[in-house]
Design a protein around this motif. Structure first.
Motif, PDB file in Angstrom:
ATOM      1  N   ILE A  34     112.826  17.175  33.232  1.00  0.00           N
ATOM      2  CA  ILE A  34     112.923  16.974  31.788  1.00  0.00           C
ATOM      3  C   ILE A  34     112.944  15.478  31.492  1.00  0.00           C
ATOM      4  CG2 ILE A  34     114.396  17.343  29.765  1.00  0.00           C
ATOM      5  CD1 ILE A  34     115.148  20.031  30.984  1.00  0.00           C
TER       6      ILE A  34
ATOM      7  N   THR B   5     107.403  22.934  27.618  1.00  0.00           N
ATOM      8  CA  THR B   5     108.416  23.457  28.535  1.00  0.00           C
ATOM      9  C   THR B   5     107.737  24.201  29.687  1.00  0.00           C
ATOM     10  OG1 THR B   5     108.669  25.532  27.331  1.00  0.00           O
ATOM     11  CG2 THR B   5     110.048  23.669  26.615  1.00  0.00           C
ATOM     12  N   ASP B   6     108.515  24.934  30.478  1.00  0.00           N
ATOM     13  CA  ASP B   6     107.993  25.589  31.673  1.00  0.00           C
ATOM     14  C   ASP B   6     107.262  26.898  31.405  1.00  0.00           C
ATOM     15  OD1 ASP B   6     109.111  23.819  33.783  1.00  0.00           O
ATOM     16  OD2 ASP B   6     111.024  24.435  32.897  1.00  0.00           O
TER      17      ASP B   6
ATOM     18  N   GLU C 151     114.376  28.845  27.917  1.00  0.00           N
ATOM     19  CA  GLU C 151     114.049  27.418  27.935  1.00  0.00           C
ATOM     20  C   GLU C 151     115.195  26.539  27.457  1.00  0.00           C
ATOM     21  OE1 GLU C 151     111.847  27.690  29.822  1.00  0.00           O
ATOM     22  OE2 GLU C 151     109.917  27.092  28.986  1.00  0.00           O
TER      23      GLU C 151
ATOM     24  N   TRP D 188     115.830  22.862  28.022  1.00  0.00           N
ATOM     25  CA  TRP D 188     114.909  21.907  27.412  1.00  0.00           C
ATOM     26  C   TRP D 188     115.361  21.448  26.024  1.00  0.00           C
ATOM     27  CZ3 TRP D 188     110.685  19.536  29.407  1.00  0.00           C
ATOM     28  CH2 TRP D 188     110.156  20.045  30.604  1.00  0.00           C
TER      29      TRP D 188
ATOM     30  N   LEU E  85     114.153  21.666  19.893  1.00  0.00           N
ATOM     31  CA  LEU E  85     113.014  22.266  20.592  1.00  0.00           C
ATOM     32  C   LEU E  85     112.079  22.835  19.525  1.00  0.00           C
ATOM     33  CD1 LEU E  85     111.966  22.984  23.493  1.00  0.00           C
ATOM     34  CD2 LEU E  85     112.972  25.244  23.135  1.00  0.00           C
TER      35      LEU E  85
ATOM     36  N   CYS F 222     106.737  26.018  23.506  1.00  0.00           N
ATOM     37  CA  CYS F 222     107.920  25.275  23.081  1.00  0.00           C
ATOM     38  C   CYS F 222     107.783  23.818  23.530  1.00  0.00           C
ATOM     39  CB  CYS F 222     109.180  25.847  23.718  1.00  0.00           C
ATOM     40  SG  CYS F 222     109.468  27.573  23.362  1.00  0.00           S
TER      41      CYS F 222
END
Ligand SMILES: *Cc1c(COP(=O)(O)O)cnc(C)c1O
Length: 392
Positions: free
Chosen positions: A35, A48-49, A142, A145, A154, A181
């Protein structure tokens, strides 16, 4: 016209499946991304992931929702979204309060608006409450994040694109609905907090009967060339005019604060006549102004005796200039999910600038709305259940 269908059916197609959150499958990423430090975040850059993906075809309806690693999607080059811009989207933010709970801000308004946008683009309808429960699930996944610094959040971007792979000039009966996101910081990082606008009427963003009141991709691309011209001339955004009439500023709603003869204030914003995007922030400003004037919830640093009268009415450059000449134009500001509330201190039009000195305003409504909205969004100032926890 804004009636929502929300039953997952296309005209002439009976009972196909709607979005079913109980069918959600989650495949988490093997390698989670580092991050970045919050202060390096630029709007819309870092993802994000994971992402949420659901697809629609007319035989089976909406597929089982999937949360999976963020990554490219593969589409036929003839897809409707590329050829005919059948794309609708939303923009909302998740905040982490001091209690560590992720929250969304008035998400039902985004969901209702997305239903209307999708309907206007003749894309397949969907159950937006089912989508919302999946968005909450994604935000919870998430959560690491979500930045915690003030002004950070976010950003959540639900998107629906037409994926029918045919050049036939008609509605896309296939679609992909996805949600991504992006951690995001204050709209103005370091730079000046003040927005300058260039009034433009030779190109228009929205017109009566057009699509300006829907969040459709078609409304944005054509604004980039006028924006480039405005920035070349030193303004930060375009003030979209219809003739003399003010509509919006960039992709933000516009407000003017005008002093009345009795010392109270008029808060004026253009009406939702079809050329204005019905912003969640716009409605929230109106609601907070009314709550202040009714004495229910006074705004921070605004004397309770200072009444604010909201007018959703036509606002013209002629009037703006007249009020400014008369010394009655106190503040102008722009609102939207990304900026929240941003002070407008310069408006260029017909070769002249209206210049407002924000530091001269004794009780700044721009600051009051920004402070109050931010506190409601992170959950430190409870107001009307606007802040909705993602945890069930
Ligand atoms: C998204 C958007 C807004 C702001 O709406 P919010 O719901 O407050 O984020 C305003 N104008 C346009 C053109 C927009 O696209």
């Amino acid at each position: 016209m804004w009636k929502s269908v929300g039953n997952g059916t296309l005209e002439g197609v009976s009972s196909v499946s709607d979005i079913d959150p109980s069918k959600l499958t989650i495949t988490t990423s093997d390698t989670l991304k580092p991050i970045p430090p919050s202060e390096t975040l630029q709007f819309g850059v870092t993802k994000t992931d994971h992402m949420l993906v659901i697809s629609f075809d007319p035989e089976n309806g909406w597929s089982a929702p999937e949360i999976k690693p963020y990554g490219p999607i593969s589409l036929d080059p003839a897809s409707s979204c590329f050829q005919y811009a059948t794309n609708a989207f939303e923009g909302m933010k998740a905040y982490l309060g001091p209690d560590g709970e992720p929250r969304l801000f008035r998400p039902n308004m985004n969901m209702a608006r997305m239903e209307r946008s999708v309907e206007r683009a003749a894309l397949p309808s969907f159950n937006s409450q089912a989508l919302l429960s999946l968005i909450k699930r994604l935000v919870l996944l998430e959560r690491r994040w979500i930045p915690t610094e003030p002004g950070y959040s976010l950003y959540v971007r639900p998107t629906m694109i037409g994926t029918r792979s045919s050049l036939g000039v008609s509605a896309s009966d296939q679609a992909l609905l996805y949600v991504i996101c992006l951690p995001t910081g204050p709209f103005f990082l370091g730079a000046s907090k003040e927005i300058s606008l260039l009034g433009v009427s030779d190109t228009v963003r929205a017109w009566p009967g057009g699509t300006g009141c829907f969040k459709l991709a078609v409304n944005y691309g054509p604004g980039f060339q006028p924006l480039r011209e405005a920035t070349k001339r030193g303004y930060s955004q375009v003030l979209w005019l219809l003739g003399d009439k003010i509509t919006e500023a960039g992709a933000m709603n516009f407000f003017a604060v005008v002093e009345r003869d009795d010392g109270d204030l008029d808060l004026i914003t253009p009406p939702l006549d079809g050329t204005i995007l019905p912003g969640v922030t716009r409605q929230s400003i109106i609601d907070l102004a009314n709550a202040h004037t009714e004495g229910k919830t006074p705004l921070p640093n605004i004397p309770p005796s200072q009444k604010l009268y909201v007018h959703e009415q036509d606002l013209t450059m002629t009037y703006l200039k007249r009020w400014h000449d008369q010394g009655k134009l106190i503040e102008t500001f722009c609102v939207g999910t990304a900026v929240i509330v941003g002070s407008v201190t310069k408006i260029g039009h017909d070769g002249k600038d209206i210049v407002l000195d924000a530091s001269k305003v004794k009780h700044s409504l721009t600051d009051a709305f920004l402070e109050r909205l931010s506190a409601i969004q992170v959950g430190t100032f409870p107001f009307e259940n606007w802040s909705v926890p993602c945890n069930p």
